[in-house]
Design an enzyme around this catalytic site. Structure first.
Site, mmCIF file in Angstrom:
data_model
loop_
_atom_site.group_PDB
_atom_site.id
_atom_site.type_symbol
_atom_site.label_atom_id
_atom_site.label_comp_id
_atom_site.label_asym_id
_atom_site.label_seq_id
_atom_site.Cartn_x
_atom_site.Cartn_y
_atom_site.Cartn_z
ATOM 1 N N ARG A 183 0.823 -1.214 0.000
ATOM 2 C CA ARG A 183 0.000 0.000 0.000
ATOM 3 C C ARG A 183 0.858 1.265 0.000
ATOM 4 O O ARG A 183 0.460 2.292 0.550
ATOM 5 C CB ARG A 183 -0.975 0.017 1.179
ATOM 6 C CG ARG A 183 -2.018 -1.085 1.133
ATOM 7 C CD ARG A 183 -3.068 -0.904 2.209
ATOM 8 N NE ARG A 183 -3.933 -2.089 2.276
ATOM 9 C CZ ARG A 183 -4.488 -2.541 3.397
ATOM 10 N NH1 ARG A 183 -4.272 -1.931 4.547
ATOM 11 N NH2 ARG A 183 -5.260 -3.613 3.369
ATOM 12 N N ARG A 202 -3.177 6.649 1.242
ATOM 13 C CA ARG A 202 -3.734 7.828 1.919
ATOM 14 C C ARG A 202 -2.786 8.493 2.902
ATOM 15 O O ARG A 202 -3.060 9.598 3.365
ATOM 16 C CB ARG A 202 -5.030 7.431 2.638
ATOM 17 C CG ARG A 202 -6.174 7.176 1.685
ATOM 18 C CD ARG A 202 -7.415 6.727 2.438
ATOM 19 N NE ARG A 202 -7.276 5.360 2.950
ATOM 20 C CZ ARG A 202 -8.145 4.809 3.790
ATOM 21 N NH1 ARG A 202 -9.175 5.496 4.240
ATOM 22 N NH2 ARG A 202 -7.969 3.562 4.191
ATOM 23 N N ARG A 243 -6.407 11.515 -5.678
ATOM 24 C CA ARG A 243 -7.692 10.832 -5.506
ATOM 25 C C ARG A 243 -8.838 11.830 -5.574
ATOM 26 O O ARG A 243 -9.895 11.543 -6.157
ATOM 27 C CB ARG A 243 -7.718 10.078 -4.178
ATOM 28 C CG ARG A 243 -9.079 9.440 -3.920
ATOM 29 C CD ARG A 243 -9.069 8.415 -2.834
ATOM 30 N NE ARG A 243 -10.417 8.052 -2.443
ATOM 31 C CZ ARG A 243 -10.712 7.055 -1.636
ATOM 32 N NH1 ARG A 243 -9.757 6.319 -1.123
ATOM 33 N NH2 ARG A 243 -11.955 6.780 -1.325
ATOM 34 N N TYR A 262 -15.102 -11.955 0.286
ATOM 35 C CA TYR A 262 -15.812 -10.693 0.025
ATOM 36 C C TYR A 262 -17.036 -10.927 -0.848
ATOM 37 O O TYR A 262 -18.090 -10.311 -0.644
ATOM 38 C CB TYR A 262 -14.874 -9.696 -0.656
ATOM 39 C CG TYR A 262 -13.844 -9.092 0.256
ATOM 40 C CD1 TYR A 262 -14.140 -7.975 1.044
ATOM 41 C CD2 TYR A 262 -12.560 -9.620 0.339
ATOM 42 C CE1 TYR A 262 -13.189 -7.418 1.880
ATOM 43 C CE2 TYR A 262 -11.603 -9.072 1.175
ATOM 44 C CZ TYR A 262 -11.926 -7.957 1.945
ATOM 45 O OH TYR A 262 -10.982 -7.410 2.775
ATOM 46 N N ASP A 316 -7.115 -2.754 -7.103
ATOM 47 C CA ASP A 316 -7.762 -3.319 -5.924
ATOM 48 C C ASP A 316 -8.100 -4.777 -6.208
ATOM 49 O O ASP A 316 -8.425 -5.135 -7.341
ATOM 50 C CB ASP A 316 -9.037 -2.542 -5.576
ATOM 51 C CG ASP A 316 -9.582 -2.931 -4.212
ATOM 52 O OD1 ASP A 316 -10.400 -3.867 -4.145
ATOM 53 O OD2 ASP A 316 -9.184 -2.315 -3.210
#
Length: 344
Positions: free
Chosen positions: A25, A29, A38, A152, A75
């Site tokens: 990652r 962020r 973003r 998921y 992703d």
């Protein structure tokens, strides 16, 4: 030249005085430049599917830190979306998907042959990165492992214990295995297209492997990874594969031999000295600094980093975190970690 790239040398089994380093990652962020890009994209999925902006955020940590590898910005849930599942993200809560819990749900999924129509922007990002990265930087492609992706798709969201997936596995095993087989096939095609577009290494993220026990781990974590690795190496001889069965514990032992992966990524729940003795004996390992150090910093960050480098110093090693860096991390701590690895 590719053979001179530090990361590829480690994956080929070379022991280096200073290990190559990248960070799960690493485009994310915690970086102000990522947040700005973003915002320009509008939302997370729009960023994933915009090749120019996805290329930009992939390059940002390379410019800032000089990591030895860049990992494609995407992703793991793009594959279910490409198969026909509905996917959206809830701010502050994470992903949501339409669920697969019945044969009728499964029947709504499209064939694997249709996934590329959705995923073509991802391949374009790989192509752009392949020409934009510094010559010494390795480009890593990736996908989620079938078990993790299935959790998921079955629950429709992330869950603490992957309970819905375990329940379906027990109550309707034919449906569960059919879903896993579809995801496995799609993952092979997805990663193969990334390799064709310029990915030099691929990584298989099995974030929830640790919730599989005993025979279930062998059947639903290890075996799909083996199938994917075998298929990719048959199509693309020499392509290195990194496997990450997170929280596998003792199951890390022998994982490389059983699956054919070139490197086993380790989470930070395993002791580096133990992993050096029991996992690194089979080849390259990656890891495994606790992500919390990127938040807390201090001397403990430096000490733990140096301990990991020393523990894995007698064999092929790629330095990384034991899981992804978190949004509350301090960018300065990333530099402290790099300096500790590289002897600064």
């Amino acid at each position: 030249m590719a053979e001179q790239k530090k990361l590829l040398r480690a994956l080929a089994g070379e022991t280096q005085d200073v290990p190559p380093i990248w960070m799960m990652r690493q485009a994310g962020r915690y970086l102000p430049e990522y947040r700005a890009t973003r915002a320009e994209a509008g939302d997370f999925l729009s960023l994933c599917y915009n090749p120019e902006l996805a290329t930009e955020v992939t390059l940002q940590p390379i410019r800032r830190y000089g990591f030895d590898a860049a990992i494609l910005f995407a992703d793991i849930l793009l594959v279910p979306q490409a198969l026909g599942a509905d996917l959206w993200f809830v701010t502050g809560e994470g992903p949501r998907l339409s669920t697969i819990t019945t044969e009728a749900d499964f029947a709504k999924l499209g064939p694997v042959s249709d996934i590329h129509e959705t995923l073509n922007p991802i391949y374009e990002t790989v192509r752009l990165l392949s020409s934009a990265l510094p010559s010494e930087t390795t480009l890593i492609g990736f996908a989620g492992a079938p078990w993790t992706v299935a959790t998921y798709m079955i629950a429709g969201r992330g869950t603490p214990d992957q309970g819905p997936a375990h329940l379906l596995r027990q109550d309707n095993n034919p449906l569960f295995e059919a879903l896993l087989a579809r995801i496995t096939e799609a993952t092979i095609e997805y990663l193969s297209m990334q390799i064709k577009a310029g990915a030099e290494v691929v990584k298989i993220f099995d974030s929830w492997a640790g919730s599989l026990r005993g025979e279930a781990f062998e059947k639903y974590a290890l075996e799909p990874c083996r199938q994917i690795t075998e298929a990719l190496k048959k199509r693309h001889p020499g392509i290195p594969v990194i496997g990450f069965p997170r929280e596998a514990g003792d199951k890390y032992v022998g994982f490389a031999k059983a699956t054919g992966v070139d490197c086993v990524a380790l989470d930070n729940s395993v002791d580096p000295e133990w992993a050096a003795a029991h996992v690194q004996v089979d080849g390259c390992v990656q890891g495994n600094l606790a992500s919390r150090h990127m938040v807390t910093g201090g001397q403990e960050l430096v000490d733990d980093t140096r301990r990991i480098v020393k523990a894995f110093g007698n064999g092929p090693h790629i330095f990384n975190l034991g899981h992804g860096i978190t949004p509350d991390a301090d960018p300065d701590n990333v530099q402290r970690m790099i300096d500790a690895v590289r002897g600064g």
